[in-house]
Each structure stands twice: as structure tokens, then as C-alpha cells.
Design an enzyme around this catalytic site. Structure first.
Site, PDB file in Angstrom:
ATOM      1  N   ASP A  50      -3.113  10.275   6.168  1.00 41.80           N
ATOM      2  CA  ASP A  50      -1.712  10.115   5.773  1.00 41.80           C
ATOM      3  C   ASP A  50      -0.750  10.273   6.960  1.00 41.80           C
ATOM      4  N   CYS A  53     -11.608   0.574 -20.618  1.00 44.06           N
ATOM      5  CA  CYS A  53     -11.049   1.927 -20.670  1.00 44.06           C
ATOM      6  C   CYS A  53      -9.564   1.909 -20.301  1.00 44.06           C
ATOM      7  N   CYS A  62      -6.590   6.828 -18.610  1.00 43.71           N
ATOM      8  CA  CYS A  62      -5.615   7.406 -17.677  1.00 43.71           C
ATOM      9  C   CYS A  62      -4.197   6.972 -18.033  1.00 43.71           C
ATOM     10  N   CYS A  83      -1.209   9.667 -19.155  1.00 45.88           N
ATOM     11  CA  CYS A  83      -0.083   9.980 -18.251  1.00 45.88           C
ATOM     12  C   CYS A  83       1.133  10.407 -19.076  1.00 45.88           C
ATOM     13  N   CYS A 118       6.198   9.622 -11.505  1.00 46.71           N
ATOM     14  CA  CYS A 118       4.968  10.405 -11.343  1.00 46.71           C
ATOM     15  C   CYS A 118       5.311  11.870 -11.038  1.00 46.71           C
ATOM     16  N   CYS A 159      -0.134  16.765  -9.961  1.00 40.04           N
ATOM     17  CA  CYS A 159      -0.558  16.528 -11.354  1.00 40.04           C
ATOM     18  C   CYS A 159      -1.950  15.913 -11.313  1.00 40.04           C
ATOM     19  N   CYS A 168      -4.109  12.164 -15.024  1.00 39.93           N
ATOM     20  CA  CYS A 168      -4.786  10.860 -15.129  1.00 39.93           C
ATOM     21  C   CYS A 168      -6.232  10.957 -14.665  1.00 39.93           C
TER      22      CYS A 168
HETATM   23  C1  B12 Z   1       2.790   7.477  -1.316  1.00 40.94           C
HETATM   24  C2  B12 Z   1       1.605   8.204  -1.892  1.00 40.94           C
HETATM   25  C3  B12 Z   1       1.730   8.762  -3.154  1.00 40.94           C
HETATM   26  C4  B12 Z   1       2.905   8.452  -4.074  1.00 40.94           C
HETATM   27  C5  B12 Z   1       2.687   7.045  -4.674  1.00 40.94           C
HETATM   28  C6  B12 Z   1       1.312   6.906  -5.372  1.00 40.94           C
HETATM   29  C7  B12 Z   1       0.629   5.569  -5.217  1.00 40.94           C
HETATM   30  N1  B12 Z   1      -0.319   5.368  -6.090  1.00 40.94           N
HETATM   31  O1  B12 Z   1       0.882   4.779  -4.299  1.00 40.94           O
HETATM   32  C8  B12 Z   1       2.846   9.650  -5.068  1.00 40.94           C
HETATM   33  C9  B12 Z   1       3.732  10.775  -4.544  1.00 40.94           C
HETATM   34  C10 B12 Z   1       3.268   9.335  -6.496  1.00 40.94           C
HETATM   35  C11 B12 Z   1       1.390  10.061  -4.930  1.00 40.94           C
HETATM   36  C12 B12 Z   1       0.706  10.778  -5.901  1.00 40.94           C
HETATM   37  C13 B12 Z   1      -0.618  11.153  -5.806  1.00 40.94           C
HETATM   38  N2  B12 Z   1      -1.414  11.021  -4.747  1.00 40.94           N
HETATM   39 CO1  B12 Z   1      -0.886  10.048  -3.153  1.00 40.94          CO
HETATM   40  N3  B12 Z   1      -0.586   9.053  -1.604  1.00 40.94           N
HETATM   41  C14 B12 Z   1       0.396   8.313  -1.150  1.00 40.94           C
HETATM   42  C15 B12 Z   1       0.068   7.697   0.228  1.00 40.94           C
HETATM   43  C16 B12 Z   1       0.668   8.590   1.318  1.00 40.94           C
HETATM   44  C17 B12 Z   1       0.496   6.246   0.406  1.00 40.94           C
HETATM   45  C18 B12 Z   1       0.081   5.302  -0.735  1.00 40.94           C
HETATM   46  C19 B12 Z   1       0.817   4.005  -0.683  1.00 40.94           C
HETATM   47  O2  B12 Z   1       0.855   3.330   0.328  1.00 40.94           O
HETATM   48  N4  B12 Z   1       1.446   3.644  -1.800  1.00 40.94           N
HETATM   49  C20 B12 Z   1       2.224   2.458  -1.847  1.00 40.94           C
HETATM   50  C21 B12 Z   1       1.654   1.452  -2.875  1.00 40.94           C
HETATM   51  C22 B12 Z   1       2.461   0.176  -2.798  1.00 40.94           C
HETATM   52  O3  B12 Z   1       0.343   1.210  -2.506  1.00 40.94           O
HETATM   53  P1  B12 Z   1      -0.769   0.535  -3.469  1.00 40.94           P
HETATM   54  O4  B12 Z   1      -0.880   1.157  -4.797  1.00 40.94           O
HETATM   55  O5  B12 Z   1      -1.972   0.452  -2.602  1.00 40.94           O
HETATM   56  O6  B12 Z   1      -0.056  -0.860  -3.663  1.00 40.94           O
HETATM   57  C23 B12 Z   1      -0.626  -1.978  -4.084  1.00 40.94           C
HETATM   58  C24 B12 Z   1      -0.473  -2.193  -5.558  1.00 40.94           C
HETATM   59  O7  B12 Z   1       0.781  -1.778  -6.067  1.00 40.94           O
HETATM   60  C25 B12 Z   1      -0.615  -3.694  -5.519  1.00 40.94           C
HETATM   61  N5  B12 Z   1      -0.325  -4.388  -6.681  1.00 40.94           N
HETATM   62  C26 B12 Z   1      -1.364  -4.864  -7.362  1.00 40.94           C
HETATM   63  N6  B12 Z   1      -0.923  -5.534  -8.380  1.00 40.94           N
HETATM   64  C27 B12 Z   1       0.450  -5.526  -8.384  1.00 40.94           C
HETATM   65  C28 B12 Z   1       1.336  -6.095  -9.285  1.00 40.94           C
HETATM   66  C29 B12 Z   1       2.722  -5.945  -9.069  1.00 40.94           C
HETATM   67  C30 B12 Z   1       3.676  -6.564 -10.030  1.00 40.94           C
HETATM   68  C31 B12 Z   1       3.188  -5.190  -7.945  1.00 40.94           C
HETATM   69  C32 B12 Z   1       4.647  -4.994  -7.757  1.00 40.94           C
HETATM   70  C33 B12 Z   1       2.235  -4.611  -7.045  1.00 40.94           C
HETATM   71  C34 B12 Z   1       0.852  -4.785  -7.289  1.00 40.94           C
HETATM   72  O8  B12 Z   1       0.082  -4.125  -4.360  1.00 40.94           O
HETATM   73  C35 B12 Z   1       0.142  -3.103  -3.423  1.00 40.94           C
HETATM   74  C36 B12 Z   1      -0.380  -3.529  -2.059  1.00 40.94           C
HETATM   75  O9  B12 Z   1      -1.736  -3.783  -2.034  1.00 40.94           O
HETATM   76  C37 B12 Z   1      -1.514   7.791   0.203  1.00 40.94           C
HETATM   77  C38 B12 Z   1      -2.175   7.926   1.565  1.00 40.94           C
HETATM   78  C39 B12 Z   1      -2.244   6.589   2.277  1.00 40.94           C
HETATM   79  N7  B12 Z   1      -1.873   6.582   3.514  1.00 40.94           N
HETATM   80  O10 B12 Z   1      -2.643   5.599   1.693  1.00 40.94           O
HETATM   81  C40 B12 Z   1      -1.757   9.004  -0.702  1.00 40.94           C
HETATM   82  C41 B12 Z   1      -2.986   8.986  -1.637  1.00 40.94           C
HETATM   83  C42 B12 Z   1      -3.050   7.649  -2.318  1.00 40.94           C
HETATM   84  N8  B12 Z   1      -2.684  10.002  -2.617  1.00 40.94           N
HETATM   85  C43 B12 Z   1      -3.697  10.668  -2.986  1.00 40.94           C
HETATM   86  C44 B12 Z   1      -3.672  11.643  -4.021  1.00 40.94           C
HETATM   87  C45 B12 Z   1      -4.862  12.571  -4.117  1.00 40.94           C
HETATM   88  C46 B12 Z   1      -2.583  11.715  -4.911  1.00 40.94           C
HETATM   89  C47 B12 Z   1      -2.497  12.552  -6.193  1.00 40.94           C
HETATM   90  C48 B12 Z   1      -3.773  12.611  -6.996  1.00 40.94           C
HETATM   91  C49 B12 Z   1      -2.023  13.984  -5.824  1.00 40.94           C
HETATM   92  C50 B12 Z   1      -1.819  14.922  -6.993  1.00 40.94           C
HETATM   93  N9  B12 Z   1      -2.857  15.512  -7.564  1.00 40.94           N
HETATM   94  O11 B12 Z   1      -0.719  15.160  -7.400  1.00 40.94           O
HETATM   95  C51 B12 Z   1      -1.357  11.797  -6.954  1.00 40.94           C
HETATM   96  C52 B12 Z   1      -1.926  10.707  -7.897  1.00 40.94           C
HETATM   97  C53 B12 Z   1      -0.893   9.871  -8.570  1.00 40.94           C
HETATM   98  C54 B12 Z   1      -1.373   8.443  -8.819  1.00 40.94           C
HETATM   99  N10 B12 Z   1      -1.957   8.180  -9.987  1.00 40.94           N
HETATM  100  O12 B12 Z   1      -1.228   7.586  -7.939  1.00 40.94           O
HETATM  101  C55 B12 Z   1      -4.966  10.234  -2.266  1.00 40.94           C
HETATM  102  C56 B12 Z   1      -5.816   9.377  -3.216  1.00 40.94           C
HETATM  103  C57 B12 Z   1      -7.316   9.516  -3.054  1.00 40.94           C
HETATM  104  C58 B12 Z   1      -8.023   8.502  -3.918  1.00 40.94           C
HETATM  105  N11 B12 Z   1      -9.100   8.911  -4.562  1.00 40.94           N
HETATM  106  O13 B12 Z   1      -7.637   7.369  -4.015  1.00 40.94           O
HETATM  107  C59 B12 Z   1      -4.386   9.468  -1.039  1.00 40.94           C
HETATM  108  C60 B12 Z   1      -5.216   8.288  -0.538  1.00 40.94           C
HETATM  109  C61 B12 Z   1      -4.196  10.510   0.091  1.00 40.94           C
HETATM  110  C62 B12 Z   1      -5.492  10.806   0.837  1.00 40.94           C
HETATM  111  N12 B12 Z   1      -5.465  10.655   2.144  1.00 40.94           N
HETATM  112  O14 B12 Z   1      -6.496  11.159   0.274  1.00 40.94           O
HETATM  113  N13 B12 Z   1       0.856   9.627  -3.779  1.00 40.94           N
HETATM  114  S1  SF4 Z   2      -9.391   4.830 -13.848  1.00 42.59           S
HETATM  115 FE1  SF4 Z   2      -8.494   4.921 -15.868  1.00 42.59          FE
HETATM  116  S2  SF4 Z   2      -9.167   3.029 -16.854  1.00 42.59           S
HETATM  117 FE2  SF4 Z   2     -10.496   3.344 -15.077  1.00 42.59          FE
HETATM  118  S3  SF4 Z   2     -12.262   4.444 -15.888  1.00 42.59           S
HETATM  119 FE3  SF4 Z   2     -10.816   5.986 -15.142  1.00 42.59          FE
HETATM  120  S4  SF4 Z   2      -9.593   6.551 -16.951  1.00 42.59           S
HETATM  121 FE4  SF4 Z   2     -10.641   4.634 -17.424  1.00 42.59          FE
HETATM  122  S1  SF4 Z   3      -0.481  12.124 -11.476  1.00 42.58           S
HETATM  123 FE1  SF4 Z   3       0.276  12.683 -13.537  1.00 42.58          FE
HETATM  124  S2  SF4 Z   3       2.312  11.759 -13.696  1.00 42.58           S
HETATM  125 FE2  SF4 Z   3       1.304  10.824 -11.912  1.00 42.58          FE
HETATM  126  S3  SF4 Z   3       0.369   8.969 -12.720  1.00 42.58           S
HETATM  127 FE3  SF4 Z   3      -1.206  10.566 -12.907  1.00 42.58          FE
HETATM  128  S4  SF4 Z   3      -0.916  11.442 -14.954  1.00 42.58           S
HETATM  129 FE4  SF4 Z   3       0.907  10.248 -14.487  1.00 42.58          FE
END
Ligand code: B12
Ligand code: SF4
Ligand code: SF4
Length: 299
Positions: free
Chosen positions: A128, A186, A189, A193, A209, A236, A239
Site C-alpha cells: 500500500d 452466492c 457478502c 454488508c 464502507c 469491518c 462481508c
Molecule cells: C483504497 C482501499 C480501500 C478502500 C476502498 C476499498 C476497495 N475495495 O477498493 C476502503 C477504505 C473502503 C478499504 C476497505 C478495506 N480494505 Co482496503 N485497500 C485499499 C487500497 C489501498 C487500494 C484499493 C484500490 O485501488 N481501490 C480502488 C478501486 C477502484 O479498485 P478496484 O476495486 O480494484 O477497482 C476496479 C473495480 O471497481 C472495477 N470495476 C469492475 N467493474 C466495474 C463496473 C463499474 C460500473 C465501475 C465504475 C468499476 C468497475 O474497475 C476498477 C479497476 O480495475 C488497497 C491496497 C492496494 N494498493 O491495492 C487495500 C486493500 C484492497 N484493502 C484490503 C483490506 C484487507 C481491506 C478491508 C478488509 C479492511 C477492514 N477489515 O476493514 C476492507 C474491506 C472492504 C471491502 N469489501 O473492500 C486488502 C485486501 C486483501 C484482499 N484479500 O484482497 C488490500 C489489498 C490491502 C493489502 N495490501 O492487503 N480499502
Molecule cells: S465473495 Fe461473496 S459472493 Fe463470493 S463466495 Fe464470498 S460471500 Fe459468496
Molecule cells: S467491510 Fe463492512 S461495510 Fe465495508 S463492504 Fe464489507 S461488510 Fe460492507
């Protein structure tokens, strides 16, 4: 060319759980989706996600002479009695020493081991710490698929894994092989949420989130946002707890890295002690964290 089996042995020695290797090259897909995600404002106040777009999609620009990307997984699936299993509710990973330190130390240990094996190797580890698409590269290297909750799921370790990346200037046998998305029908998640942050197909509205609200959002929480937290004080896990792929995944070996036991958290919440310096919870606004911890205890 270094064989993957040699790298794998070194990675285990370095304390990593899984590794995969991709050829370092610009990413040619996903840019439009990423830009659309930003345009919809789903990133909220995380303005750093708007910056360094070219670097984010071209890891070769981050490390001179980059040839291979090693993606590494480290499980944090803590089980049993811990602070996370009863109030106050904090994410599993929050009770460990900050994973940015743990994973980076192990990735640099791997770099040292690679140097011993191959003489001249240069590289940089990312956890990160740079504009880097960790989940994308891990998926590309065959370590798993992106679930509906947007996180990488390893068929063996589940999704309670941290991802780190080591970009090196040597050729390593790649493991690039798509892993079939095994979410099937499935939807657990998305249904679990509490805030509706999961929009389906791996799409997240980060503004909703709880992880964003409790850790990343710098401005004050609105009354509505505060009411949406479901008792979570830091991060959190809902999920991921709902995901069947985490049910039988093995428990982490990081138990010796647990830093914040429940008593420490309670004393912090009462304003009696600061948090240990290497706790990830020091990243949150301490006043807000104290408030949410005391509310979480009452839920
Ligand atoms: C910003 C960030 C967050 C943000 C945004 C979450 C997200 N999912 O992107 C917040 C603060 C919410 C967050 C939360 C969490 N995070 Co975080 N986060 C990051 C970080 C720093 C960047 C991710 C990023 O670039 N997001 C931007 C989006 C745009 O990226 P994307 O989902 O890949 O985007 C694609 C999709 O949206 C896609 N897309 C596909 N179809 C469609 C359709 C449409 C219409 C659109 C618009 C887009 C779209 O297009 C995009 C480009 O490919 C990464 C580390 C890293 N450098 O990657 C860690 C990371 C993803 N986080 C991590 C973790 C552990 C968490 C949490 C579990 C922490 C917690 N327990 O609270 C939660 C989980 C929440 C969740 N369900 O996502 C881990 C995940 C490990 C894993 N197994 O994947 C990471 C990889 C950190 C790490 N080094 O381990 N996180
Ligand atoms: S990521 Fe969500 S949809 Fe996929 S297996 Fe896990 S709970 Fe089910
Ligand atoms: S981390 Fe919690 S609030 Fe965020 S997407 Fe997962 S269930 Fe929803």
C-alpha cells in the site's frame, strides 16, 4: 531465469504464505472502469487514489529495469477468543502489529534470500506504499479471484489475507494463470454488508464502507454515517465473515504478532494509555476511535 519452485521455497523461508509471479508490464485493461469508479465519487476523500494514474497502471515505471512482479499473501485469519470476538468490535487485522511492517519486513527478507541465490538482484517492496494494483497482480499471478466483496480470495487461504508485492529486475518463471471465479450464485457478502456498500460484481462504494468511515474518512462523520457503523469501531470484517471460502481456511501463524489485547484497548478507550506505536489503529483519529470504542462496548 529463476525457477518458480526455487522462489517458492525462498518465500516460505521468508515467512510468506503464498506467492505468484507475473511478468512486469503495463496493465492494459481496467483503466476506464477505474476512472469511472473515481468519476462516480466512490473513493470519497481518498484523493490519493486520483493521483499517479500512469504509475498505477505501469509498475515498470516504479522500479528501473523491472522484469518480474512477485505477489505475496499472508493470512491474518485469527480465530478463537480475541478482542475481535466480543465488544469492542475491531477488525481482526487491527489487533496485530501493523501489516505494512510485517509484510514489508518479509518481502525484504525474500529479496535478501534472492540476492544470496542469484547474486545481483534489485527490487522494491510495496504494501500500500505506492500506487500499485495489489489485488490485480495477485489475481493475474494465479493466487485467486476477486470476490463480490472486491477482495482477493485464495482457494486455500480464503480472503483474510494481506497482499504485498515485490518488483524485481530478474526474470522468474511466471505463474500467470487465471483462477476461475468461484463465487457462483452466492451473494452472502452483498446481503450481509450492513451499509449497502457492496454494489455487486466486486464494485464498492467506499463512502458507505465502515472501514472507510472508521479509518480513512478525515472529516467529521455525519449522524447518519455514525449510526450506520453496526458497532464497529475500527474496520469491518462482516462481508468476509459471511464468505463460505473463509470457513475452512487455515488459521494464521501470526498469533505471535498480536499486539493489542482487549485490556490494552479498554485502557486506551478510557484515556489511560496510548496505543502501541506499531498498532495499525494509530492511523485512525484517536478521539474518534475512543468515542467509537466506548459506543461499541455498549452495543
Ligand atoms: C483504497 C482501499 C480501500 C478502500 C476502498 C476499498 C476497495 N475495495 O477498493 C476502503 C477504505 C473502503 C478499504 C476497505 C478495506 N480494505 Co482496503 N485497500 C485499499 C487500497 C489501498 C487500494 C484499493 C484500490 O485501488 N481501490 C480502488 C478501486 C477502484 O479498485 P478496484 O476495486 O480494484 O477497482 C476496479 C473495480 O471497481 C472495477 N470495476 C469492475 N467493474 C466495474 C463496473 C463499474 C460500473 C465501475 C465504475 C468499476 C468497475 O474497475 C476498477 C479497476 O480495475 C488497497 C491496497 C492496494 N494498493 O491495492 C487495500 C486493500 C484492497 N484493502 C484490503 C483490506 C484487507 C481491506 C478491508 C478488509 C479492511 C477492514 N477489515 O476493514 C476492507 C474491506 C472492504 C471491502 N469489501 O473492500 C486488502 C485486501 C486483501 C484482499 N484479500 O484482497 C488490500 C489489498 C490491502 C493489502 N495490501 O492487503 N480499502
Ligand atoms: S465473495 Fe461473496 S459472493 Fe463470493 S463466495 Fe464470498 S460471500 Fe459468496
Ligand atoms: S467491510 Fe463492512 S461495510 Fe465495508 S463492504 Fe464489507 S461488510 Fe460492507
Amino acid at each position: 531465469m529463476l525457477s518458480f519452485s526455487c522462489l517458492y521455497d525462498l518465500a516460505l523461508l521468508a515467512g510468506l504464505d503464498e506467492v505468484g509471479v507475473s511478468k512486469a508490464a503495463p496493465v492494459t485493461d481496467g483503466q476506464e472502469k477505474y476512472l469511472e469508479w473515481l468519476a462516480r465519487g466512490y473513493h470519497g476523500e481518498m484523493s490519493y487514489l486520483e493521483r499517479n494514474f500512469e504509475k498505477r497502471f505501469d509498475p515498470t515505471s516504479l522500479v528501473p529495469g523491472a522484469k518480474s512482479i512477485i505477489s505475496a499473501l499472508l493470512s491474518y485469519k485469527l480465530e478463537g477468543k480475541g478482542v475481535w470476538s466480543s465488544a469492542p468490535k475491531v477488525s481482526r487485522y487491527a489487533v496485530l502489529r501493523d501489516y505494512h511492517f510485517i509484510l514489508k519486513e518479509r518481502l525484504y527478507r525474500l529479496l535478501e534470500l534472492l540476492r544470496e541465490a542469484c547474486n545481483t538482484v534489485s527490487g522494491r517492496a510495496f504494501v500500500d506504499s505506492a500506487p500499485f494494483l495489489d489485488r490485480y497482480w495477485a489475481m493475474r499471478s494465479g493466487l485467486g479471484w476477486i470476490g463480490q466483496h472486491s477482495l482477493l480470495i485464495s482457494p486455500r487461504l480464503g480472503s483474510f489475507v494481506f497482499i504485498g508485492s515485490l518488483v524485481v529486475d530478474i526474470d522468474i518463471e511466471t505463474t500467470e494463470q487465471p483462477v476461475r471465479n468461484r463465487c457462483g450464485n452466492c451473494n452472502h457478502c452483498v446481503a450481509a454488508c450492513p451499509t449497502g456498500a457492496l454494489l455487486g460484481k466486486g464494485l464498492v462504494d467506499a463512502r458507505k464502507c465502515i472501514s472507510y468511515l472508521t479509518i480513512e474518512k478525515k472529516s467529521e462523520l455525519t449522524a447518519e454515517e455514525e449510526a450506520s457503523l453496526s458497532g464497529w469501531a475500527y474496520g469491518c470484517d462482516t462481508c468476509q465473515e459471511a464468505c463460505p471460502w473463509n470457513r475452512h481456511a487455515p488459521v494464521t501463524h501470526l498469533t505471535n504478532e498480536v499486539l493489542v489485547f482487549r485490556e490494552v484497548l479498554n485502557r486506551f478507550a478510557e484515556g489511560k494509555t496510548p496505543l502501541p506505536a506499531e498498532s495499525p489503529m494509530t492511523r485512525a483519529n484517536p478521539e474518534r476511535l475512543r468515542l467509537l470504542l466506548s459506543k461499541s462496548c455498549k452495543e
